[in-house]
Motif scaffolding. Structure first.
Motif, short mmCIF file in Angstrom:
data_model
loop_
_atom_site.label_atom_id
_atom_site.label_comp_id
_atom_site.label_asym_id
_atom_site.label_seq_id
_atom_site.Cartn_x
_atom_site.Cartn_y
_atom_site.Cartn_z
N VAL A 180 0.84 -1.19 0.00
CA VAL A 180 0.00 0.00 0.00
C VAL A 180 0.88 1.24 0.00
CG1 VAL A 180 -2.01 -0.98 1.11
CG2 VAL A 180 -0.17 -0.12 2.51
N ALA A 185 -1.73 3.65 3.85
CA ALA A 185 -1.27 2.99 5.07
C ALA A 185 -1.63 3.83 6.29
CB ALA A 185 0.24 2.79 5.00
N ILE A 186 -1.45 5.13 6.16
CA ILE A 186 -1.79 6.01 7.28
C ILE A 186 -3.28 5.97 7.53
CG2 ILE A 186 -1.92 8.42 7.95
CD1 ILE A 186 0.79 8.83 6.70
N GLN A 189 -4.05 2.89 9.36
CA GLN A 189 -3.61 3.02 10.74
C GLN A 189 -4.61 3.84 11.54
OE1 GLN A 189 -1.10 1.31 11.75
NE2 GLN A 189 -1.56 1.98 13.82
N SER A 190 -5.10 4.85 10.90
CA SER A 190 -6.08 5.71 11.56
C SER A 190 -7.37 4.93 11.86
CB SER A 190 -6.36 6.91 10.65
OG SER A 190 -7.37 7.68 11.16
N VAL A 215 -3.13 -6.31 5.30
CA VAL A 215 -2.79 -4.90 5.15
C VAL A 215 -2.07 -4.40 6.40
CG1 VAL A 215 -3.66 -2.59 4.77
CG2 VAL A 215 -4.76 -4.51 3.64
N SER A 216 -2.66 -4.69 7.54
CA SER A 216 -2.08 -4.16 8.76
C SER A 216 -2.55 -4.97 9.95
CB SER A 216 -2.52 -2.70 8.91
OG SER A 216 -2.41 -2.31 10.25
N THR A 217 -1.70 -5.05 10.96
CA THR A 217 -2.10 -5.74 12.17
C THR A 217 -1.22 -5.30 13.32
OG1 THR A 217 -2.45 -7.87 13.21
CG2 THR A 217 -0.56 -7.69 11.77
N ASN A 218 -1.69 -5.47 14.51
CA ASN A 218 -0.81 -5.23 15.66
C ASN A 218 -0.68 -6.50 16.50
OD1 ASN A 218 -3.38 -5.17 16.60
ND2 ASN A 218 -3.17 -3.30 17.79
N LEU A 219 -1.03 -7.61 15.90
CA LEU A 219 -0.85 -8.89 16.58
C LEU A 219 0.60 -9.32 16.52
CD1 LEU A 219 -3.91 -10.79 15.16
CD2 LEU A 219 -3.43 -10.54 17.58
#
Lengths: 511, 761
Positions: A180, A185-186, A189-190, A215-219
């Protein structure tokens, strides 16, 4: 129905799981077996497979206590060993006779790994289940349905199609990520921040996917991998579509089909039980455990509110509302509610600690809050992502057939499957062999000097004049097949260099 | 109406404003409000600063305000003393001119200060030429008309305007003939008039109730006639009709727009009329809690002084909102104490006893009858000749409001004390982060500030900072700077107005505004709503108008003094400010809350990317630190891969530093170094990590010659591999001329031999 033609299936592959701490006295050997596929294999055969495996493990432990037997290569069979938990082993036996049966051991082992890690995500550790009910009924029934459901994904026609040489430009057990732009990406994140703020002060995790890509994760990486694998199997729009249409059509047309998968699908649980009862040790027969089958097909659907729903986890006692799915986190061993929201290609999975939400009422409140606060943003994010997405062939690089693996981050990217099929069988078989060698080399390097990564560079001119290239640089791996190349080594090196500069930020160009 | 800061908004709905509840209420509100106030002890949002400008000369008879030149004029029988107020300086010394004796009804200098006009009676105006000393009188027919007043103008077609009961007379002053020549007469019966030089607008009242108005704007762009309009007045009872008085009507200029405020004493409302080029539109009204009010404008903020209640209500008439910025509070006298009075005495050495008496009385005379409010922000205490300047207490205002977004928008619009506004804005954001307010709220606050910054950059007002600093000593007076900014602000305000307004008020119906713009750039930027031709310059700054040259010289005299305040002209907060004033100071305090801070910074990045602003690189470094400290490596990797954290050498070095515990993070840092082609650092790093052969290959490929050979050799020696060491040695011997004779070569040549012998031995 369907049970008579098992001979086809059982020849192809055997898969068993056994616990070395059980059944150590003579006559109690059956107790070891936690799972065996095919279940209708005569008990004596089952015991002989397990006996052989156990013997080898015990023997090799003498020399290498930390890493006993990994694989037996026999003339006609290949046994792949994997110790899933302490003293609990999975062994997969595959045949070598078939022309299609050219296996890469690491690929097969990663199937075993995947079974186990997914199982643990949903049911917790096997050892814990064994200890919970020493008779073994609980763990056996869980394992049985879980692995059967899992294997059904591999069934093609009458056979289980395990990853063979045709999949050598694929890496099991890795994430595929969407590339991305910074802005998107921002934005993602938002969105993640917004979702977290919906949950409130409690620590929660999220995973954002677009189509089949992360795409995104915080795991943590391991949890990411497990959840990603599950999502690709059952939750993404493609998986849902498969579940809704393709599978059901298969079911309609193939009701009389005698494949294992067909049988599993057609038959209701009771039918399976029948099947089971007729072949299995008596200990399994009397089970009355609450069964959760997370891998069951066609059980997920998208609700009107955008959240994915399923009744896999049962329904609430006094209402018809399905219970919210739960999974276990690997690192913290914390039980989490799983909420999945889908808007077109975008799937957002939110994990909320069970301890922090007051039951299903809390969940529905949370859902409400997410719909109110975040649905607009998800719409926006989806739009942004789909605008930037190049379709399923987005990552095709013309002229190249490649596989990129980042071992540190469990991430891989490969030529789209449709493009890989254009390669000749010879190339693929050769690549499979090459990878086998590289796997060995990697394993050796791991034992030899800990901490230091070995850089490897291999270019092979195969019989059919295709170039096979493998490059390992600082934990990153690149495999390539170039079929229409000129014959000089310089060409191969140049091609690799070009690819590395353009698509890998120069990660593979060291000289 | 609601007060944002108030816990009990209903208090003010009643009409019992004049009680002490005020104090209780505001006390509560400010304690419940955000706690970043660091300023005044007394609760106030508006204050006057001690000492005042003393406009007192012995034997002075009366004081006048010449708003065209912003002069306070004090008259003695044969002299006129003038104090400049354009730049308020309490210690300014007056200049004086001789005048002939006689009655003075009104007195004004011409805009170039060369002529002095004195209205001697209702029939005669005397004009005195300072240069030549000539005096002549202009009279009107006493039987049919009388002169209501006069004013000088910078209109191209005339110099001075007489307002008479029969209409306006427009004259030019002939430098040759040295008398006035009538240019134009606008016949009309006039009851009274008001004029402010700031707006260049004269409003002429007529009719029985004096509520029918015509108006002219006499700006440097020419004369514009406003359409006739009627003001609305409530009737107290059936048979009586109230008559509108001149003191009940005020012309104000905020954000470059012109408004007229009409105090309707019956309805207790202050009605707002906005002037467009071809229309006058009533735009709502403000409630009034006192029979006597006054109006000031400070930094485009409207202050309505409720004289009897002795409080002032602050409005920011920017959007359509008619909600006060904060709760009503008294006007505060600041800096006044016995000690300061004493010091004031010694320092100024003006004659004394009456002074301190007067001053101590000042507090009691706040909003007294002797107070005259001068346009736009001055108060003249006629009783003792003190001139006060009204100022906004931005700290107080921001402390008493909990509506973060609104107060930030308010602060960002402040130009007068922009630096303070900027610091306060940053402090507010800092505070809400420290208080762990919800992320979306903080995000909105940052959006406001960054949007304002991006706007300031686009209009150029932010960059003017540095330009101003450069030119202010030489030529441009501070006033000019201020005006420039206001001019920019005009364009901003108009650009940001709702589209519907823009469409409705199509270009032919533009604002009759005296935009205080000095540059052609602003003129073009103001868009179609402001006609460039309309732009009149008030106190036209140096260089733009040559006719005003002499004036400028006078104004310029103190320009260097004012340089300090000219440094900041915009309250805009740059991303670098965010780093140094918000993120960096709080990061230690927020130690245990990394995920919150990460979310905040991510939102900040989103906001920046939305406005296409460049993020200060250290912000990324900070983000890396926070993520690494919390061991959220997976997220950190994602941030790096997606370039949410933009790649830079600083980031790479931080990653390498944070990566001591995590090899993968370290690798990310290495990759960035390589991708940014920071070859030297990359090679050095490889060598340090023991990858000396790879480093050599890389160094050769990218022609890195700055890394000392001994580092490679040392690394190879440490690895205890004689072949490798020999290879490295050979490499340098082959590629570096003269290496063979260097001490390094000899040393390591010996080491190779040693290693070899130890291996074989």
């Amino acid at each position: 129905m369907g049970l008579t033609s098992e001979s086809d299936a059982k020849e192809a592959m055997k898969l068993c799981m056994f616990d070395l701490r059980r059944g150590q006295t003579e006559g109690q050997e059956l107790d070891k077996i936690l799972f065996f596929y095919p279940a209708d294999l005569p008990i004596t055969n089952q015991l002989s497979v397990i006996g052989l495996s156990e013997g080898l493990i015990t023997f090799t432990r003498i020399f290498s206590p930390d890493a006993p037997c990994e694989v037996i290569e026999a003339e006609k069979h290949c046994h792949v060993f994997y110790e899933v938990e302490a003293d609990i082993w999975m062994v997969m036996v595959v045949e070598k006779e078939n022309p299609e049966s050219i296996w890469r051991v690491d690929a097969l082992r990663s199937v075993l790994k995947e079974i186990h890690s997914l199982f643990v995500m949903f049911h917790g550790y096997i050892r814990a289940l064994v200890d919970k009910e020493p008779s073994g009924g609980l763990v056996r029934s869980h394992l049985y349905y879980f692995i059967m459901d899992f294997l059904s994904d591999f069934s093609i026609g009458k056979k289980l199609q395990l990853p063979n040489f045709r999949d050598s430009l694929k890496e099991q057990g890795t994430l595929q990520m969407l590339t991305v732009g910074r802005e998107a990406a921002i934005e993602v994140q938002s969105l993640v921040t917004l979702l977290e703020s919906c949950v409130g002060n409690k620590q929660c995790y999220s995973m954002t996917m677009f189509q089949d890509l992360l795409v995104s994760t915080n795991l943590s990486p391991i949890d990411t991998l497990n959840l990603f694998t599950y999502a690709v199997l059952r939750l993404t729009p493609i998986a849902l579509f498969r579940g809704a249409s393709a599978w059901s059509s298969l079911r309609k047309t193939d009701t009389a089909c005698s494949t294992y998968a067909g049988a599993l699908q057609v038959t209701s649980i009771s039918a399976i039980d029948q099947y089971y009862n007729s072949h299995d040790p008596p200990s399994l027969r009397r089970h009355n455990y609450p069964l959760v089958r997370p891998l069951q097909h066609s059980k997920w659907s998208k609700g009107k509110d955008g959240f994915l729903t399923t009744d896999i986890w049962g329904t609430e006692v006094n209402s018809l509302l399905p219970m919210c799915p739960t999974i276990w986190l690997h690192l913290t061993e914390e039980k989490m509610f799983l909420l999945a929201y889908q808007h077109r290609g975008l799937t957002v999975i939110l994990l909320v600690p069970v301890s922090s939400v007051s039951g299903d009422q809390g969940i529905s409140m949370l859902k409400q809050q997410i719909i109110e606060n975040a649905s607009l943003k998800m719409l926006k994010v989806e739009e942004k992502l789909s605008r930037g997405w190049g379709g399923e062939n987005a990552y095709h690089v013309s002229g190249y057939r490649y596989l990129l693996v980042d071992g540190d981050r469990y991430v891989s990217r490969a030529s789209p499957p449709g493009k890989v099929t254009t390669l000749t069988k010879e190339s693929l078989v050769a690549l499979s062999k090459l990878r086998e060698e590289v796997d060995l080399e990697k394993a050796r390097a791991k034992w030899d000097n800990s901490g230091r990564e070995k850089d490897i560079e291999i270019c092979i001119r195969a019989k059919n004049n295709s170039w096979l290239i493998a490059r390992l640089v600082r934990g990153k791996e690149l495999y390539m097949v170039l079929e229409k190349g000129s014959e000089t080594l310089l060409f191969a090196a140049d091609a690799t260099e070009k690819f590395s500069e353009r698509y890998c930020n120069g990660a593979f160009s060291l000289d | 109406m609601t007060y944002q800061a108030s816990d009990k908004p209903s208090i003010f709905l009643g009409d019992n404003l004049k009680n002490v509840n005020l104090h209780n209420m505001t006390g509560e509100s400010s304690s419940s409000a955000l706690s970043y106030s660091s300023g005044s002890n007394a609760l106030s949002h508006v204050y006057i600063q001690y000492p005042p400008l003393r406009c007192h000369v012995p034997a002075s008879r009366s004081l006048f305000y010449d708003d065209g030149n912003k002069l306070i004029l004090a008259l003695t029988p044969n002299q006129v003393f003038s104090w400049k107020t354009a730049t308020y300086n309490p210690y300014a010394a007056p200049s004086s001119d001789q005048i002939s004796e006689g009655p003075v009804l009104s007195i004004r200098y011409s805009l170039d200060l060369k002529l002095l006009a004195i209205q001697r009676s209702s029939h005669e105006i005397q004009i005195w030429n300072k240069d030549t000393g000539d005096t002549f009188s202009q009279k009107c027919r006493p039987e049919s008309e009388s002169i209501l007043g006069f004013f000088w103008t910078d209109c191209p077609t005339c110099d001075i305007v007489f307002v008479k009961t029969s209409g306006l007379d427009l004259y030019t002053y002939g430098t040759e003939s040295r008398n006035l020549q009538l240019v134009q007469t606008k016949k009309q019966s006039i009851s009274w008039y008001i004029y402010t030089h700031e707006s260049r607008l004269v409003l002429l009242a007529s009719g029985m109730q004096c509520k029918s108005f015509t108006g002219f704007q006499l700006s440097s762009a020419g004369i514009i006639r406003l359409p006739k309009f009627e003001m609305v007045m409530a009737k107290p009872e059936a048979n009586s009709n109230p008559i509108l008085a001149a003191e009940d009507v005020h012309i104000i200029t905020v954000y470059g727009r012109l408004y007229c405020l009409q105090f309707d004493k019956v309805a207790m409302l202050l009605r707002l009329y906005r002037f467009y080029r071809d229309a006058v539109v009533q735009q709502g009204s403000l409630p009034v809690y006192s029979d006597r009010i006054a109006v000031s404008v400070v930094d485009n903020v409207l202050l309505v002084h409720q004289a009897e209640a002795k409080v002032v209500i602050v409005y920011d008439i920017y959007a359509d909102s008619k909600v006060p910025i904060s709760a009503p509070l008294p006007l505060c006298l600041r800096g006044y104490s016995r000690a300061s009075v004493a010091s004031f005495h010694t320092s100024t050495k003006t004659s004394g006893a009456s002074e301190s008496k007067n001053l101590s009385a000042t507090e009691e005379t706040i909003y007294g009858d002797q107070w005259q409010f001068l346009v736009p922000d001055l108060v003249l205490d006629v009783s003792n000749g003190s001139l006060w300047k009204i100022s906004l207490d931005l700290e107080g205002i921001s402390a008493s409001s909990s509506e973060v977004q609104l107060i930030l928008e308010f602060l960002q619009r402040r130009k007068l004390d922009a630096e303070k506004a900027k610091q306060l804005s940053l402090a507010i954001v800092r505070t809400i982060i420290l208080e762990r307010k919800p992320v979306p709220m903080v995000a909105r606050a940052m959006d406001v500030l960054l949007a304002a910054y991006s706007q300031a950059i686009k209009t150029g007002s932010y960059n003017k900072r540095s330009i101003t600093e450069e030119i202010s000593p030489s030529n441009a007076p501070n006033a000019a700077v201020g005006e420039t900014i206001t001019g920019t602000d005009v364009s901003r305000s108009i650009n940001q107005e709702p589209k519907s307004v823009t469409q409705k008020d199509s270009s032919n119906r533009s604002i009759v505004a005296t935009s205080e713009s000095d540059g052609s750039i602003e003129k073009t930027e103001t868009g179609d709503l402001l006609e460039p031709g309309l732009l009149g310059g008030e106190d036209l700054p140096a260089g733009t108008s040559q006719t005003h040259g002499p004036t400028n010289n006078q104004l310029n005299s103190s320009a260097t003094q004012r340089k300090q305040s000219a440094v900041t002209s915009s309250a805009a907060t740059s991303p670098a400010d965010f780093y140094s004033h918000v993120f960096s100071p709080i990061v230690e305090e927020m130690m245990g809350d990394g995920s919150y801070l990460t979310a905040i910074i991510a939102e900040f990045l989103r906001s920046c990317s939305l406005e296409k602003l460049k993020v200060y690189p250290n912000t990324y470094v900070l983000l890396v630190q926070i993520l690494a400290r919390d061991e959220r490596y997976a997220e950190l990797e994602l941030f790096i891969m997606n370039k949410i954290i933009e790649h830079s050498k600083e980031v790479a070095l931080q990653l390498l530093d944070s990566g001591r515990q995590n090899q993968q993070i370290r690798k990310l840092g290495q990759d960035i170094l390589r991708q940014l082609s920071l070859h030297h650092d990359y090679v050095l790093l490889l060598v340090q990590d023991g990858y000396y052969l790879e480093a050599l290959r890389y160094a050769r490929k990218n022609k890195v010659t700055t890394v000392r050979p001994s580092l490679f050799l040392e690394a190879a020696y440490v690895s205890k591999d004689p072949q490798h060491l020999a290879a490295v040695l050979r490499f340098f011997s082959d590629f570096i001329p003269g290496f063979k004779s260097s001490p390094d070569h000899n040393t390591y040549h010996r080491f190779v031999a040693e290693l070899n012998s130890s291996v074989t031995g």
